[in-house]
Design an enzyme around this catalytic site. Structure first.
Site, PDB file in Angstrom:
ATOM      1  N   ARG A  80       0.882  -1.176   0.000  1.00 12.40           N
ATOM      2  CA  ARG A  80       0.000   0.000   0.000  1.00 12.40           C
ATOM      3  C   ARG A  80       0.908   1.209   0.000  1.00 12.40           C
ATOM      4  O   ARG A  80       1.787   1.347   0.854  1.00 12.40           O
ATOM      5  CB  ARG A  80      -0.880  -0.021   1.259  1.00 12.40           C
ATOM      6  CG  ARG A  80      -1.774   1.185   1.430  1.00 12.40           C
ATOM      7  CD  ARG A  80      -2.891   1.147   0.385  1.00 12.40           C
ATOM      8  NE  ARG A  80      -4.027   1.949   0.761  1.00 12.40           N
ATOM      9  CZ  ARG A  80      -4.052   3.276   0.766  1.00 12.40           C
ATOM     10  NH1 ARG A  80      -2.984   3.961   0.450  1.00 12.40           N
ATOM     11  NH2 ARG A  80      -5.154   3.911   1.098  1.00 12.40           N
ATOM     12  N   GLU A  87     -11.588   4.295  -5.369  1.00 15.32           N
ATOM     13  CA  GLU A  87     -11.886   2.864  -5.422  1.00 15.32           C
ATOM     14  C   GLU A  87     -12.182   2.457  -6.860  1.00 15.32           C
ATOM     15  O   GLU A  87     -12.568   3.292  -7.683  1.00 15.32           O
ATOM     16  CB  GLU A  87     -13.083   2.542  -4.521  1.00 15.32           C
ATOM     17  CG  GLU A  87     -12.819   2.790  -3.052  1.00 15.32           C
ATOM     18  CD  GLU A  87     -11.737   1.882  -2.479  1.00 15.32           C
ATOM     19  OE1 GLU A  87     -11.714   0.687  -2.817  1.00 15.32           O
ATOM     20  OE2 GLU A  87     -10.913   2.382  -1.696  1.00 15.32           O
ATOM     21  N   ARG A 117      -0.886  -5.465   4.612  1.00 10.35           N
ATOM     22  CA  ARG A 117      -0.114  -4.962   3.476  1.00 10.35           C
ATOM     23  C   ARG A 117       1.090  -4.163   3.979  1.00 10.35           C
ATOM     24  O   ARG A 117       1.007  -3.483   5.001  1.00 10.35           O
ATOM     25  CB  ARG A 117      -0.969  -4.048   2.589  1.00 10.35           C
ATOM     26  CG  ARG A 117      -2.161  -4.744   1.985  1.00 10.35           C
ATOM     27  CD  ARG A 117      -3.022  -3.787   1.209  1.00 10.35           C
ATOM     28  NE  ARG A 117      -3.616  -2.789   2.109  1.00 10.35           N
ATOM     29  CZ  ARG A 117      -4.562  -1.930   1.758  1.00 10.35           C
ATOM     30  NH1 ARG A 117      -5.028  -1.925   0.516  1.00 10.35           N
ATOM     31  NH2 ARG A 117      -5.048  -1.068   2.621  1.00 10.35           N
TER      32      ARG A 117
END
Length: 148
Positions: A38, A46, A80
Site C-alpha cells: 500500500r 476505489e 499490506r
C-alpha cells in the site's frame, strides 16, 4: 528500527488499484517473497468510483513489470506493507497525486507538504478526478459503500 528503515528492490508483478500493488522481492536461491504494498500517504479512488480505473491504469504504466524501490514504514490493518514507492526513479505517490488520480491521505497530509502542493496544483488545473464538480474522497466512498 528495522521495519522503519527497511529498503527493498522488488519487481512489480500486479496492480490492484491506484494505490496498491503486488511485488516480488528476493532472489532465486533464497526464494522469492510476494507482498502486497500500500503506497504510503495517498488514497486513490476505489475501482468502482469515478477515476478508479484510470488511477489503476496510471499506476500500471508507472510500475507494472518494473523494478520498484520500496522504503517500508510498517504494515496496515490488512497486512499490506506500507511503503514509499519509486518506479523508474519517479515517486509514485507524487505522480498519482500530480495527475489528479489520488488524494493526499488526510491524516498524513501535514507530513507530506510536497504532496499537498501537488494536490493543490492538480485541483487548480482540474486534472483527473478534480475535473468533477464534487469529487468524492475514497474514504467517504468506502463509508457509504462498505461492501466492495
Amino acid at each position: 528500527m528495522s521495519a522503519l528503515a527497511t529498503s527493498l528492490m522488488c519487481l512489480v508483478v500486479g496492480i490492484s488499484d491506484g494505490d496498491t500493488l503486488t511485488v516480488r522481492c528476493g532472489a532465486a536461491p533464497g526464494g522469492y517473497q510476494v507482498q502486497r504494498v500500500r503506497i504510503v500517504s495517498i488514497d486513490a479512488p476505489e475501482s468502482r468510483q469515478a477515476f478508479g480505473q484510470r488511477a489503476r491504469q496510471n499506476l500500471a504504466q508507472l510500475c507494472f513489470r518494473q523494478q520498484a524501490a520500496l522504503r517500508a514504514e510498517g504494515h496496515d490493518a490488512y497486512g499490506r506493507l506500507l511503503a514509499h514507492v519509486r518506479c523508474g526513479g519517479r515517486d509514485v505517490a507524487a505522480a498519482q497525486v500530480g495527475a489528479g488520480l489520488a488524494w493526499v491521505y488526510t491524516p498524513h497530509a501535514a507530513r507530506y507538504p510536497e504532496l499537498a502542493a501537488l494536490q493543490r496544483q492538480a485541483r487548480a488545473s482540474h486534472a483527473g478526478l478534480w475535473s468533477q464538480k464534487r469529487p468524492q474522497a475514497p474514504w467517504d466512498y468506502r463509508q457509504r459503500h462498505p461492501h466492495r
